[in-house]
Each structure stands twice: as structure tokens, then as C-alpha cells.
Design an enzyme around this catalytic site. Sequence first.
Site, short mmCIF file in Angstrom:
data_model
loop_
_atom_site.label_atom_id
_atom_site.label_comp_id
_atom_site.label_asym_id
_atom_site.label_seq_id
_atom_site.Cartn_x
_atom_site.Cartn_y
_atom_site.Cartn_z
N THR A 1 0.85 -1.21 0.00
CA THR A 1 0.00 0.00 0.00
C THR A 1 0.88 1.24 0.00
O THR A 1 0.67 2.17 -0.79
CB THR A 1 -0.94 -0.01 1.23
OG1 THR A 1 -1.73 -1.18 1.18
CG2 THR A 1 -1.82 1.22 1.26
N GLN B 1 1.03 -9.86 -5.88
CA GLN B 1 0.54 -11.24 -5.99
C GLN B 1 1.41 -12.08 -6.95
O GLN B 1 1.13 -13.26 -7.15
CB GLN B 1 -0.92 -11.27 -6.46
CG GLN B 1 -1.90 -10.66 -5.47
CD GLN B 1 -2.10 -11.50 -4.21
OE1 GLN B 1 -1.67 -12.65 -4.13
NE2 GLN B 1 -2.73 -10.91 -3.21
N HIS C 1 4.35 -9.94 3.53
CA HIS C 1 3.47 -10.94 4.15
C HIS C 1 2.75 -11.82 3.14
O HIS C 1 1.98 -12.70 3.51
CB HIS C 1 2.47 -10.28 5.12
CG HIS C 1 1.41 -9.46 4.46
ND1 HIS C 1 0.15 -9.95 4.23
CD2 HIS C 1 1.41 -8.21 3.99
CE1 HIS C 1 -0.58 -9.02 3.65
NE2 HIS C 1 0.17 -7.95 3.49
N THR D 1 14.54 5.35 11.14
CA THR D 1 15.39 4.21 11.51
C THR D 1 14.93 2.95 10.76
O THR D 1 13.75 2.59 10.83
CB THR D 1 15.29 3.96 13.03
OG1 THR D 1 15.60 5.19 13.69
CG2 THR D 1 16.24 2.87 13.48
N CYS E 1 -9.01 -7.09 1.26
CA CYS E 1 -9.12 -5.64 1.38
C CYS E 1 -10.47 -5.12 0.91
O CYS E 1 -10.73 -3.93 1.00
CB CYS E 1 -8.01 -4.96 0.59
SG CYS E 1 -6.43 -5.62 1.00
N1 PMP Z 1 -1.67 -4.93 -4.07
C1 PMP Z 1 -2.13 -6.19 -4.17
C2 PMP Z 1 -2.22 -6.81 -5.54
C3 PMP Z 1 -2.52 -6.91 -3.04
O1 PMP Z 1 -2.97 -8.17 -3.17
C4 PMP Z 1 -2.40 -6.29 -1.77
C5 PMP Z 1 -2.80 -7.02 -0.51
N2 PMP Z 1 -4.02 -7.68 -0.57
C6 PMP Z 1 -1.92 -4.97 -1.72
C7 PMP Z 1 -1.56 -4.33 -2.88
C8 PMP Z 1 -1.78 -4.25 -0.42
O2 PMP Z 1 -0.79 -4.86 0.36
P1 PMP Z 1 -0.59 -4.48 1.90
O3 PMP Z 1 -1.94 -4.66 2.54
O4 PMP Z 1 0.40 -5.45 2.40
O5 PMP Z 1 -0.13 -3.08 1.95
#
Ligand code: PMP
Length: 374
Positions: free
Chosen positions: A70, A179, A199, A233, A319
Site C-alpha cells: 500500500t 501477488q 506478508h 530508523t 481488502c
Molecule cells: N496490491 C495487491 C495486488 C494486493 O494483493 C495487496 C494485498 N491484498 C496490496 C496491494 C496491499 O498490500 P498491503 O496490505 O500489504 O499493503
Amino acid sequence: MIYLDYSATTPVLPEVLDSYNKVTTDFFGNPNSLHSLGIKSNDLLNNAINQVSELLNVNNEEITFTSGATESNNIALIGTAIANKNKGNHIIVSKLEHPSIYNICDYLKTIGFDISYVDNTEEGVIDFEDLKKKIKDTTILISICAVNSETGIRQPLRTIRQVINKCNNKIILHSDITQALGKVQINFNDFDLASASGHKIYAPKGIGLFYKKKGIKCTPLLYGSGNIYHPGTPSLALIVSFSKALRISLHELSKKTDIVTKWNEKILNNFKKIEGIKINHSKYSIPHIINISLMDIKPETFIHAMERHEIYISSNTACSSNKLSTSVMALYNDKKRAETTIRISLSCLTKLEEINVFINAFNGVYEKLHSLND
Ligand code: PMP
């Protein structure tokens, strides 16, 4: 428990967690400190940067560790939009992006940028003719997701780059590779900017990657000391965890893909036998993500019923739960289909036994809930 929501997030690998714990205790010195503890931490930081850039075949200066995709998407889109606004105010994105990209675009509109949404073909690939039509003299940036988080559809980034170059080779191309990283081969020469999250590759949450090719102009969004795009940091334990997780996830990638493909085929073969459901899939879908529409069953009801069997799957993406799937809408233009999607996402860690239990539970739950509609 059977976890089949690996595209929402992955568990941290034990060996990655070991590194995290070791670095947290043994390398607690601030890498910016001048004393020996700081130097020791700084050396480890440089090792991690070297390892990541080597694994991705990019230069050290081209990578920034962020808090996640993000944040990286924000730097990539807002930073390049602002830095290049003297050249134009037009940005193009696909209709198969992650919600974070659309939210950033909504913000960019409020500060004077003009956003176009490029169509895709029935197979989910960018419609090159529409892309060519939408490119203007004022287009400064194009953002195309490498692998769609809901359907797993993968874009041919190299061809997209070539199509863009034929129209205007000054346009900056960003790809959200969240992804795709650790699942498919990625060539960083195909784009100028990229975003990813740790993650999704078995590292802890709170660490991500922003890639910016040398020479691309991008204005920082945060100001402080240290790294230009993510000042402050450095989070050394997370950075080392990311580099270790990346190394492990890229190791024997094609062997791991073969395992996932086997599970994918087994599940798809079962779904094909069920008349009421629609499979949201194209020949460009990667095997790790399976998306279906239940049509006459609410996804929430279905997911909770599966949870009673201790099986974890998801609706849309993590999300955008409970909303219409923009990706399935972009593919089929069918509201019912887009409102009733569920996603099953697989890993090479998934076992045959888990797939068998999943299929049995799925069929039982489907039959029961489907019959309630009769
Ligand atoms: N881009 C894509 C294609 C995702 O699948 C995700 C997480 N679902 C994100 C962005 C956002 O990642 P994060 O929540 O780790 O910031």
C-alpha cells in the site's frame, strides 16, 4: 485447520521468524549509529539489501523497504505524478487493480490529475487497442497489476511495455507485483516502478518493497533522515526477514508451481462438475488463485459455513470483503457473478490431504446451502 487464503496473507515461515528474533535481540543497534553496534547492524542491513537486489537482478539503489505494498503504491503513483506533472497530468490504470490503486487515483483526481481506466479482453488481459487509444501526449504514468489479486489473471508486462513504447517511450510504467512475487518469474526490466508486500511471501506483516528504476523521477512523500522514500530508523529485523523469505520463495520456483498446479487442477475439476457455480478463470490465471461465483448463495454465509469445518477461504480480496468484485465485474460485466465470488488461494505448503478434505467439505456445504434456495 485448513488454510486456503494465502493470497490474503501467508504464515511466517519458522526459519524467517528465527531470523526476525535473532536480529531483534542480537542486532538491536541503530544502523545509523556510529558505534560498533550500529556498524554491526548497518553491515547486516547492507547484506540484506545486496541479497534482495541480487535475487531480483536490480541495483541496490533501486530498492526501498517500505511498510508494505500500500505504501509502495502510494509512493509510486503520487510520487511520480507530482514529479512529472510538468510533462502532463494524465494517468492510465487497468480495471484489474487492487483497491489501494483506485483509492490513490481518487486522491490524485482531487489534485488535478486525469485518470483513465483501460479495458481488458474477455480473457482478462489488457486490451492493447484500447490502451493505444487512451494514451495521450499528456500521459505520464501507467499502472498495471502483474497478477490480479482476486482472479489470479497475469498480465503480459513485456508486451504491454512494448505497446506503450510504440506510442510514447517516456511514459513511466508501474506494476503492482504483490501477488506475482514468489509465485511467477518477474523481469524487472519490464517496468520502471514496482510494489510488493512481505506478508504474501511468508515474511511478517509491515515490510514491503518499492522498486524504482534508476533515472525515474519520483517525489518522496515523507521527509526525514536516511532513506529518501522511507526515511527514519530502518526496521532491520523486518528487512532481514523479507530478504530471507524472498530467497526461500524464489528457490525452486518451478517445482513449487508444479505442486500448486496439481492442487489447482484437482479443485477446478471438482468445481466444473457443479452446475450452479461459475468459474472466474482464464488461460492467463496463475494456479495459486481460484475464483468462483456461487450465484445463489451469499459468500459470507458460505465462508462461515466452511469455517465450521475449520477451513479458511475468502470473498473478493481481504481488502474489499463484502463488496462487489470489481475484477469479476471487469471480466464478465455480470453483477450477480461479481457479488457472489469466493477465492481459494493455494500454496506449495498445501497438502493433498487438505485438498481432499476441502473438496468434501465444499461439496457438502454447497449442496446444503444450495438446497435451501429450492
Ligand atoms: N496490491 C495487491 C495486488 C494486493 O494483493 C495487496 C494485498 N491484498 C496490496 C496491494 C496491499 O498490500 P498491503 O496490505 O500489504 O499493503
